[in-house]
Design a protein around this motif. Structure first.
Motif, PDB file in Angstrom:
ATOM      1  N   LEU A 289       1.184  -1.435   0.058  1.00 32.47           N
ATOM      2  CA  LEU A 289       0.305  -0.307   0.172  1.00 32.47           C
ATOM      3  C   LEU A 289       1.071   1.156  -0.007  1.00 32.47           C
ATOM      4  O   LEU A 289       1.835   1.541   0.529  1.00 32.47           O
ATOM      5  CB  LEU A 289      -1.113  -0.343   0.929  1.00 32.47           C
ATOM      6  N   SER A 291       0.622   6.095  -0.832  1.00 33.96           N
ATOM      7  CA  SER A 291      -0.195   7.010  -0.527  1.00 33.96           C
ATOM      8  C   SER A 291       0.520   7.957  -1.995  1.00 33.96           C
ATOM      9  O   SER A 291       1.593   8.467  -1.826  1.00 33.96           O
ATOM     10  CB  SER A 291      -0.617   8.190   0.593  1.00 33.96           C
ATOM     11  N   ILE A 300      -5.298   6.707  -1.735  1.00 32.06           N
ATOM     12  CA  ILE A 300      -4.537   5.344  -1.547  1.00 32.06           C
ATOM     13  C   ILE A 300      -4.285   4.298  -2.880  1.00 32.06           C
ATOM     14  O   ILE A 300      -4.985   3.975  -3.505  1.00 32.06           O
ATOM     15  CB  ILE A 300      -4.740   4.852  -0.163  1.00 32.06           C
ATOM     16  N   ARG A 302      -2.593   0.481  -4.065  1.00 35.28           N
ATOM     17  CA  ARG A 302      -2.325  -0.507  -3.609  1.00 35.28           C
ATOM     18  C   ARG A 302      -1.188  -1.517  -4.712  1.00 35.28           C
ATOM     19  O   ARG A 302      -1.417  -1.122  -6.241  1.00 35.28           O
ATOM     20  CB  ARG A 302      -2.923  -1.965  -3.537  1.00 35.28           C
ATOM     21  N   THR A 315      -8.962   4.253  -2.620  1.00 34.61           N
ATOM     22  CA  THR A 315      -9.635   5.540  -1.955  1.00 34.61           C
ATOM     23  C   THR A 315      -9.627   6.129  -4.156  1.00 34.61           C
ATOM     24  O   THR A 315      -9.464   6.497  -4.212  1.00 34.61           O
ATOM     25  CB  THR A 315      -9.425   6.101  -0.982  1.00 34.61           C
ATOM     26  N   ASN A 321      -5.721  10.876   1.644  1.00 34.87           N
ATOM     27  CA  ASN A 321      -6.446   9.934   1.674  1.00 34.87           C
ATOM     28  C   ASN A 321      -4.572   9.113   1.947  1.00 34.87           C
ATOM     29  O   ASN A 321      -3.826   9.402   0.940  1.00 34.87           O
ATOM     30  CB  ASN A 321      -6.573   9.271   0.952  1.00 34.87           C
ATOM     31  N   GLY A 324      -1.905   3.658   5.031  1.00 32.97           N
ATOM     32  CA  GLY A 324      -2.971   2.300   5.227  1.00 32.97           C
ATOM     33  C   GLY A 324      -2.377   1.121   5.576  1.00 32.97           C
ATOM     34  O   GLY A 324      -1.338   1.155   5.703  1.00 32.97           O
ATOM     35  N   SER A 325      -2.973   0.374   7.100  1.00 31.98           N
ATOM     36  CA  SER A 325      -2.492  -0.292   7.688  1.00 31.98           C
ATOM     37  C   SER A 325      -3.981  -2.031   7.277  1.00 31.98           C
ATOM     38  O   SER A 325      -4.953  -1.404   8.009  1.00 31.98           O
ATOM     39  CB  SER A 325      -2.600  -0.088   9.107  1.00 31.98           C
ATOM     40  N   TYR A 326      -3.026  -2.324   7.106  1.00 32.68           N
ATOM     41  CA  TYR A 326      -4.078  -3.770   6.785  1.00 32.68           C
ATOM     42  C   TYR A 326      -4.364  -4.242   8.646  1.00 32.68           C
ATOM     43  O   TYR A 326      -4.229  -4.563   9.219  1.00 32.68           O
ATOM     44  CB  TYR A 326      -3.430  -4.772   6.291  1.00 32.68           C
ATOM     45  N   ILE A 333      -8.073  -2.323   5.678  1.00 31.47           N
ATOM     46  CA  ILE A 333      -7.992  -1.281   6.069  1.00 31.47           C
ATOM     47  C   ILE A 333      -8.058  -0.194   6.277  1.00 31.47           C
ATOM     48  O   ILE A 333      -9.077   0.693   6.624  1.00 31.47           O
ATOM     49  CB  ILE A 333      -6.876  -0.969   4.265  1.00 31.47           C
ATOM     50  N   PHE A 335      -6.935   3.548   7.687  1.00 32.82           N
ATOM     51  CA  PHE A 335      -6.506   5.106   7.018  1.00 32.82           C
ATOM     52  C   PHE A 335      -6.575   6.120   7.270  1.00 32.82           C
ATOM     53  O   PHE A 335      -8.164   6.410   8.737  1.00 32.82           O
ATOM     54  CB  PHE A 335      -5.869   4.945   5.315  1.00 32.82           C
ATOM     55  N   GLN A 355     -15.531   2.367   2.764  1.00 32.85           N
ATOM     56  CA  GLN A 355     -15.322   3.873   3.495  1.00 32.85           C
ATOM     57  C   GLN A 355     -15.920   3.938   4.751  1.00 32.85           C
ATOM     58  O   GLN A 355     -17.076   4.891   4.314  1.00 32.85           O
ATOM     59  CB  GLN A 355     -14.650   4.442   2.889  1.00 32.85           C
TER      60      GLN A 355
END
Length: 462
Positions: A289, A291, A300, A302, A315, A321, A324-326, A333, A335, A355
């Motif tokens: 991930l 930004s 964000i 991937r 996003t 934005n 991100g953290s899974y 995710i 964020f 979201q």
């Protein structure tokens, strides 16, 4: 403007401004026994049972069958025995759950007593739990370390472990011993045998040199990975410990690299030509991930961790934005976004759907990080001062863990019980890495040779 935490603004400004193999049995300290490994790697076996908590522990100097020189930086096997027990004691003390005594000031068991403790002398000292161990050196330099945990009142062995290590890895055996004791007594997962990636900072406030660095979980074995020629930011260990993901600014171009720890080489994952920030691994290591700012907005994305391919935008909302953290299972995710008018925490599905905002407790919220347990999210709360806080994934139960002027960028221990972060001093801007457990009462500064920021705690080492 709030100094570093305004990542939604400051990072964009920076972009714009710059063109163990298991053994079946534990070792026994006899002349013909012990733990033998043909490949010279770290090997181990641990027996473990039920849950014990909040107990005092006596940790004795690890015994040896012969005081001989070693190739370690600790000295002979006798000196190494003291050093091993000191590391075990420090690990258990610094986590905040236990209050161990020793090894200084305690009786030192003979080599023959490691498996047959003299329980009466510990009973009169009101000792609940006893940790004893030994170290032996082989002619080829390899070391065998044994560790035993006893219940003094029951006169019973609770756990035992044995590891064979090379001279440079002797501290790993101590961390493994501490992990065994910690897990057996607390019922928690281990975390001492792990490493931390971070950014080493030197130089004046307005011209910092920032290098990628690593160290053990207790601050030992520090090592720089980059020269500082290019600014390094926001490192993260891969799930298999083989690589470190980080953001680099070489000649002013933001680039995401994967640093291979075995070969000391790095691979470019993505260089977009646009301001790019906050790279993070997926739990399976297949995705990255990040930004990226483009056309006045930041979203964000991937991309495959192998590099190349077409990035997928997750996003598509207004504003910025980032971060991100899974979740541990990879399904969601967390964020931060300013789409509501100020920095707040949001959660979405891994494909970008659903979201929704979860932070509704006043102030601003940034740098969220999902716990490896999945039950909490750590983040930076901004309301005057910057403080580390935690909340549940639905935004409920927010509470502070720290109360200083500027604490930010939390990262979790592998077992999800401790949160690490970095603290900035007023006026000087000097940064340092700290950690605190989930009670918020046990706060500790980690030793680093220079200023330190952006910590990233890796998983337990294999």
């Amino acid at each position: 403007m709030t100094p570093r935490i305004l990542s939604l603004v400051s990072v964009l400004a920076l972009c714009a401004a710059a063109p163990l193999a298991a053994q079946d049995t534990a070792p026994a300290p006899d002349a013909g026994g012990g733990l033998v490994s043909d490949d010279g790697g770290l090997t181990g076996s641990v027996s473990d049972e039920s849950d014990w908590q909040d107990l005092g522990i006596a940790i004795t100097t690890f015994a040896t069958d012969a005081d001989v020189p070693t190739q370690t930086n600790a000295g002979s096997t006798s000196a190494l025995g003291r050093a091993l027990s000191q590391v075990v004691a420090a690990d258990l003390k610094n986590n905040g759950l236990f209050k161990p005594s020793g090894p200084a000031g305690l009786p030192q068991p003979a080599f023959s007593e490691v498996q047959t403790p003299n329980f009466p002398i510990w009973s009169v000292r009101s000792t609940d739990m006893l940790v004893q161990g030994y170290v032996r050196a082989a002619a080829n330099g390899q070391l065998t370390v044994g560790c035993y945990l006893y219940d003094v009142a029951l006169k019973q062995q609770l756990a035992k472990g044995g590891w064979q290590v090379g001279p440079a890895d002797w501290r790993r055996a101590a961390h493994k011993c501490a992990d065994m004791v910690y897990s057996r007594l607390s019922g928690e997962s281990p975390f001492f045998d792990s490493k931390i990636a971070y950014i080493a900072e030197t130089g004046p406030k307005d011209h910092r040199i920032k290098r990628l660095a690593v160290m053990d979980s207790d601050g030992a074995n520090h090592r720089y990975l980059t020269s500082g020629q290019a600014t390094a930011l926001t490192p993260r260990y891969s799930p298999d410990y083989s690589r470190i993901l980080y953001l680099s600014y070489l000649n002013g171009q933001p680039s995401i690299y994967s640093y291979d720890l075995a070969s000391n080489s790095q691979k470019l994952i993505v260089r977009t030509g646009n301001p790019t920030m906050a790279p993070r691994w997926s739990p399976d290591g297949k995705w990255v991930l990040y930004s990226m700012s483009m056309g006045g907005r930041t979203d964000i994305y991937r991309i495959s961790s192998a590099g190349g391919g077409t990035p997928q935008r997750l996003t598509n909302g207004p504003g910025i934005n980032i971060g991100g953290s899974y979740s541990p299972d990879g399904s969601r995710i967390v964020f931060e976004s300013d789409r509501s008018g100020s920095q707040q925490i949001y959660v979405m599905n891994a494909d970008g759907s659903n979201q929704h905002r979860i932070s509704f407790f006043g102030g601003r919220a940034a740098t969220p990080e999902w716990s490896p347990r999945g039950d909490q999210i750590a983040f930076t709360h901004i309301a005057g001062n910057l403080r580390i806080a935690v909340m549940s994934p639905d935004g409920r139960g927010m509470r502070y863990l720290t109360n200083s002027w500027q604490d930010e960028a939390p990262t979790w221990s592998p077992n999800g019980r401790i949160v690490q972060f970095f603290r900035t001093e007023k006026n000087s801007g000097i940064t340092s890495i700290w950690q605190v457990d989930l009670t918020g009462r046990n706060e500790r500064k980690l030793p680093t040779p220079v200023g330190a920021s952006d910590p990233a705690w890796g998983p337990v080492r294999p």
